[in-house]
Design a protein around this motif. Structure first.
Motif, PDB file in Angstrom:
ATOM      1  N   ARG A 150       0.829  -1.213   0.000  1.00 23.43           N
ATOM      2  CA  ARG A 150       0.000   0.000   0.000  1.00 23.43           C
ATOM      3  C   ARG A 150       0.860   1.257   0.000  1.00 23.43           C
ATOM      4  NH1 ARG A 150      -4.072  -2.718   4.382  1.00 23.43           N
ATOM      5  NH2 ARG A 150      -5.586  -3.588   2.887  1.00 23.43           N
ATOM      6  N   GLN A 151       1.961   1.226   0.740  1.00 21.48           N
ATOM      7  CA  GLN A 151       2.862   2.381   0.733  1.00 21.48           C
ATOM      8  C   GLN A 151       3.396   2.635  -0.671  1.00 21.48           C
ATOM      9  OE1 GLN A 151       5.999   2.399   3.793  1.00 21.48           O
ATOM     10  NE2 GLN A 151       4.756   0.983   4.996  1.00 21.48           N
ATOM     11  N   ALA A 152       3.841   1.579  -1.320  1.00 22.31           N
ATOM     12  CA  ALA A 152       4.387   1.726  -2.660  1.00 22.31           C
ATOM     13  C   ALA A 152       3.321   2.159  -3.657  1.00 22.31           C
ATOM     14  CB  ALA A 152       5.022   0.410  -3.102  1.00 22.31           C
ATOM     15  N   ALA A 153       2.121   1.597  -3.528  1.00 25.02           N
ATOM     16  CA  ALA A 153       1.035   1.921  -4.449  1.00 25.02           C
ATOM     17  C   ALA A 153       0.646   3.394  -4.351  1.00 25.02           C
ATOM     18  CB  ALA A 153      -0.169   1.035  -4.158  1.00 25.02           C
ATOM     19  N   ILE A 209       2.088  -3.956 -11.295  1.00 25.87           N
ATOM     20  CA  ILE A 209       1.980  -5.063 -10.345  1.00 25.87           C
ATOM     21  C   ILE A 209       3.337  -5.735 -10.160  1.00 25.87           C
ATOM     22  CG2 ILE A 209       0.916  -7.302  -9.877  1.00 25.87           C
ATOM     23  CD1 ILE A 209      -0.960  -4.905  -9.550  1.00 25.87           C
ATOM     24  N   GLY A 210       4.050  -5.944 -11.250  1.00 25.43           N
ATOM     25  CA  GLY A 210       5.359  -6.565 -11.163  1.00 25.43           C
ATOM     26  C   GLY A 210       6.307  -5.786 -10.280  1.00 25.43           C
ATOM     27  N   ALA A 211       6.279  -4.458 -10.400  1.00 27.37           N
ATOM     28  CA  ALA A 211       7.128  -3.617  -9.555  1.00 27.37           C
ATOM     29  C   ALA A 211       6.679  -3.673  -8.095  1.00 27.37           C
ATOM     30  CB  ALA A 211       7.100  -2.183 -10.069  1.00 27.37           C
ATOM     31  N   LEU A 212       5.383  -3.621  -7.868  1.00 26.65           N
ATOM     32  CA  LEU A 212       4.869  -3.611  -6.497  1.00 26.65           C
ATOM     33  C   LEU A 212       5.156  -4.925  -5.769  1.00 26.65           C
ATOM     34  CD1 LEU A 212       1.448  -1.801  -7.062  1.00 26.65           C
ATOM     35  CD2 LEU A 212       3.487  -0.874  -5.950  1.00 26.65           C
ATOM     36  N   LEU A 213       5.101  -6.028  -6.473  1.00 25.74           N
ATOM     37  CA  LEU A 213       5.337  -7.320  -5.825  1.00 25.74           C
ATOM     38  C   LEU A 213       6.753  -7.422  -5.259  1.00 25.74           C
ATOM     39  CD1 LEU A 213       3.492  -9.787  -8.244  1.00 25.74           C
ATOM     40  CD2 LEU A 213       2.816  -9.119  -5.919  1.00 25.74           C
ATOM     41  N   THR A 214       7.713  -6.779  -5.925  1.00 26.77           N
ATOM     42  CA  THR A 214       9.076  -6.810  -5.394  1.00 26.77           C
ATOM     43  C   THR A 214       9.218  -5.976  -4.129  1.00 26.77           C
ATOM     44  OG1 THR A 214       9.842  -4.938  -6.755  1.00 26.77           O
ATOM     45  CG2 THR A 214       9.994  -7.147  -7.721  1.00 26.77           C
ATOM     46  N   GLY A 216       6.448  -5.731  -1.990  1.00 23.08           N
ATOM     47  CA  GLY A 216       5.660  -6.500  -1.030  1.00 23.08           C
ATOM     48  C   GLY A 216       6.413  -7.662  -0.425  1.00 23.08           C
ATOM     49  N   ASP A 217       7.339  -8.245  -1.182  1.00 20.93           N
ATOM     50  CA  ASP A 217       8.096  -9.376  -0.629  1.00 20.93           C
ATOM     51  C   ASP A 217       9.449  -8.959  -0.050  1.00 20.93           C
ATOM     52  OD1 ASP A 217       9.846  -9.063  -2.798  1.00 20.93           O
ATOM     53  OD2 ASP A 217       9.042 -10.761  -3.914  1.00 20.93           O
ATOM     54  N   GLY A 218       9.682  -7.632   0.040  1.00 21.32           N
ATOM     55  CA  GLY A 218      10.852  -7.129   0.755  1.00 21.32           C
ATOM     56  C   GLY A 218      12.099  -6.927  -0.064  1.00 21.32           C
ATOM     57  N   ARG A 219      12.046  -7.132  -1.374  1.00 22.98           N
ATOM     58  CA  ARG A 219      13.250  -6.994  -2.184  1.00 22.98           C
ATOM     59  C   ARG A 219      13.529  -5.556  -2.614  1.00 22.98           C
ATOM     60  NH1 ARG A 219      12.540 -10.749  -7.056  1.00 22.98           N
ATOM     61  NH2 ARG A 219      10.314 -10.481  -6.619  1.00 22.98           N
ATOM     62  N   ARG A 220      12.510  -4.705  -2.590  1.00 23.30           N
ATOM     63  CA  ARG A 220      12.663  -3.315  -2.969  1.00 23.30           C
ATOM     64  C   ARG A 220      12.085  -2.408  -1.894  1.00 23.30           C
ATOM     65  NH1 ARG A 220      15.738  -1.936  -7.715  1.00 23.30           N
ATOM     66  NH2 ARG A 220      15.344  -3.488  -9.341  1.00 23.30           N
ATOM     67  N   ASP A 221      12.571  -1.176  -1.880  1.00 21.74           N
ATOM     68  CA  ASP A 221      12.084  -0.161  -0.948  1.00 21.74           C
ATOM     69  C   ASP A 221      10.723   0.351  -1.424  1.00 21.74           C
ATOM     70  OD1 ASP A 221      11.957   2.964  -0.207  1.00 21.74           O
ATOM     71  OD2 ASP A 221      13.171   1.907   1.292  1.00 21.74           O
ATOM     72  N   PRO A 222       9.809   0.703  -0.505  1.00 19.25           N
ATOM     73  CA  PRO A 222       8.483   1.183  -0.919  1.00 19.25           C
ATOM     74  C   PRO A 222       8.511   2.425  -1.804  1.00 19.25           C
ATOM     75  CG  PRO A 222       8.445   0.569   1.395  1.00 19.25           C
ATOM     76  CD  PRO A 222       9.881   0.510   0.954  1.00 19.25           C
ATOM     77  N   GLN A 223       9.574   3.213  -1.742  1.00 19.98           N
ATOM     78  CA  GLN A 223       9.649   4.422  -2.566  1.00 19.98           C
ATOM     79  C   GLN A 223      10.130   4.138  -3.992  1.00 19.98           C
ATOM     80  OE1 GLN A 223      10.784   4.534   0.854  1.00 19.98           O
ATOM     81  NE2 GLN A 223       8.682   5.299   1.110  1.00 19.98           N
ATOM     82  N   TRP A 224      10.664   2.948  -4.219  1.00 21.82           N
ATOM     83  CA  TRP A 224      11.290   2.663  -5.517  1.00 21.82           C
ATOM     84  C   TRP A 224      10.342   2.767  -6.710  1.00 21.82           C
ATOM     85  CZ3 TRP A 224      10.613  -1.836  -8.673  1.00 21.82           C
ATOM     86  CH2 TRP A 224      11.434  -1.863  -9.807  1.00 21.82           C
ATOM     87  N   PRO A 225       9.132   2.186  -6.675  1.00 26.56           N
ATOM     88  CA  PRO A 225       8.274   2.271  -7.869  1.00 26.56           C
ATOM     89  C   PRO A 225       7.996   3.705  -8.314  1.00 26.56           C
ATOM     90  CG  PRO A 225       7.437   0.608  -6.384  1.00 26.56           C
ATOM     91  CD  PRO A 225       8.508   1.343  -5.635  1.00 26.56           C
ATOM     92  N   ALA A 226       7.832   4.634  -7.352  1.00 24.78           N
ATOM     93  CA  ALA A 226       7.536   6.025  -7.701  1.00 24.78           C
ATOM     94  C   ALA A 226       8.741   6.718  -8.324  1.00 24.78           C
ATOM     95  CB  ALA A 226       7.067   6.790  -6.472  1.00 24.78           C
ATOM     96  N   THR A 227       9.961   6.303  -7.949  1.00 28.23           N
ATOM     97  CA  THR A 227      11.148   6.944  -8.527  1.00 28.23           C
ATOM     98  C   THR A 227      11.246   6.701 -10.031  1.00 28.23           C
ATOM     99  OG1 THR A 227      12.624   5.045  -8.139  1.00 28.23           O
ATOM    100  CG2 THR A 227      12.380   6.639  -6.343  1.00 28.23           C
ATOM    101  N   LEU A 228      10.646   5.636 -10.510  1.00 28.34           N
ATOM    102  CA  LEU A 228      10.711   5.328 -11.938  1.00 28.34           C
ATOM    103  C   LEU A 228       9.860   6.276 -12.774  1.00 28.34           C
ATOM    104  CD1 LEU A 228      10.557   1.417 -11.867  1.00 28.34           C
ATOM    105  CD2 LEU A 228      12.564   2.909 -11.797  1.00 28.34           C
ATOM    106  N   LEU A 229       8.980   7.034 -12.139  1.00 30.87           N
ATOM    107  CA  LEU A 229       8.121   7.964 -12.880  1.00 30.87           C
ATOM    108  C   LEU A 229       8.909   9.116 -13.491  1.00 30.87           C
ATOM    109  CD1 LEU A 229       5.056   8.118 -10.450  1.00 30.87           C
ATOM    110  CD2 LEU A 229       5.279   6.789 -12.557  1.00 30.87           C
TER     111      LEU A 229
END
Length: 272
Positions: A150-153, A209-214, A216-229
């Protein structure tokens, strides 16, 4: 010239054995089987002008797909009240038309839409997807933390350029407006993502979804998906989630039919 009437069709399908929505030579598609069935009812030479709200990819399902066709008035009058039942007898068991209703000719299934809503199902339970849901649920071997998801989303909601998450098309924009992106747990333990936007680029939802799953399972920081924007091209670090977990569940339209044409005009300008 035959007078025509526009008809809205609400469609559901199991995308497992379809090569997507759009008709393709030598491939089994949803549009292909629907057009064939309609042709048997109204004549194979009848130009239907089949237009869909969203072209789902191979393997993606739908419970709330919408399309429109233009039928000769005489054909509609002959089929009115029986079209859904007749199509059920002609179409394969993995695709069905749920409703067929006349609409104003200003209605455009694609451009009059105000939103598309998808759901993506992920089973991170030790036993994986339930056997009866294996076709529409992804099995994930690592436990998922919904708080992290949810944080990442939250960082992906809003109007942005989602080029990092899209397969770019020539002359097409990758700017979209995501109005909802959240996760929930179903009673059976399955994690379900709901994502809603005015429209989506090809592979965009599954990339998100692919980015968020990484995360959710702890492999990426919650802020990472937004940095790709900040990127203006597709990111090689984003894995596209498998198609079978994704379902188009709803397409929205203006409540007032008088707004169909205005919405379609605005959408065409935006996409251009």
């Amino acid at each position: 010239m035959n007078e025509l009437i526009r008809v809205r069709l609400d469609v559901t399908y199991d995308g497992t054995d379809f090569s997507g929505w759009a008709a393709q030579p030598q491939r089994r598609t949803v549009a292909g089987v629907l057009t064939e069935a309609l042709g048997r009812l109204v004549g194979a030479d009848t130009v239907l002008g089949l237009t869909v709200a969203g072209r789902t990819d191979a393997g993606v399902h739908a419970t709330g797909q919408v399309c429109h066709i233009d039928l000769p008035v005489a054909a509609w009058e002959a089929l009115d009240g029986t079209l859904v039942r007749r199509l059920a007898a002609l179409m394969p068991p993995d695709a069905r038309v749920l409703a067929a209703v006349p609409v104003p000719d200003t209605f455009d299934a694609r451009f009059s839409a105000t939103f598309r809503r998808y759901e993506y199902r992920v089973a991170d339970t030790p036993w994986g997807p339930e056997p009866l849901r294996r076709r529409d649920t992804l099995g994930w071997v690592r436990p998922l933390d919904l708080d992290l998801l949810r944080q990442a989303a939250a960082g992906l909601i809003g109007e942005h350029d989602y080029a990092a998450y899209c397969k770019r098309k020539e002359h097409g924009t990758t700017v979209r407006a995501i109005t909802a992106l959240d996760w929930r747990r179903e009673p059976d333990g399955v994690a379900v993502a709901t994502v809603q936007a005015d429209a989506f680029c090809q592979a965009m939802v599954r990339s998100l979804i692919g980015a968020l799953l990484t995360v959710g399972d702890g492999r990426r920081d919650p802020q990472w998906p937004a940095t790709l924007l900040t990127l203006r091209e597709r990111s090689s670090s984003v894995t596209v989630a498998p198609a079978h977990g994704l379902t188009l569940v709803a397409v929205g339209y203006p409540d007032d039919p008088a707004e169909y044409a205005r919405r379609a005009e605005a959408t065409r300008r935006l996409r251009a």
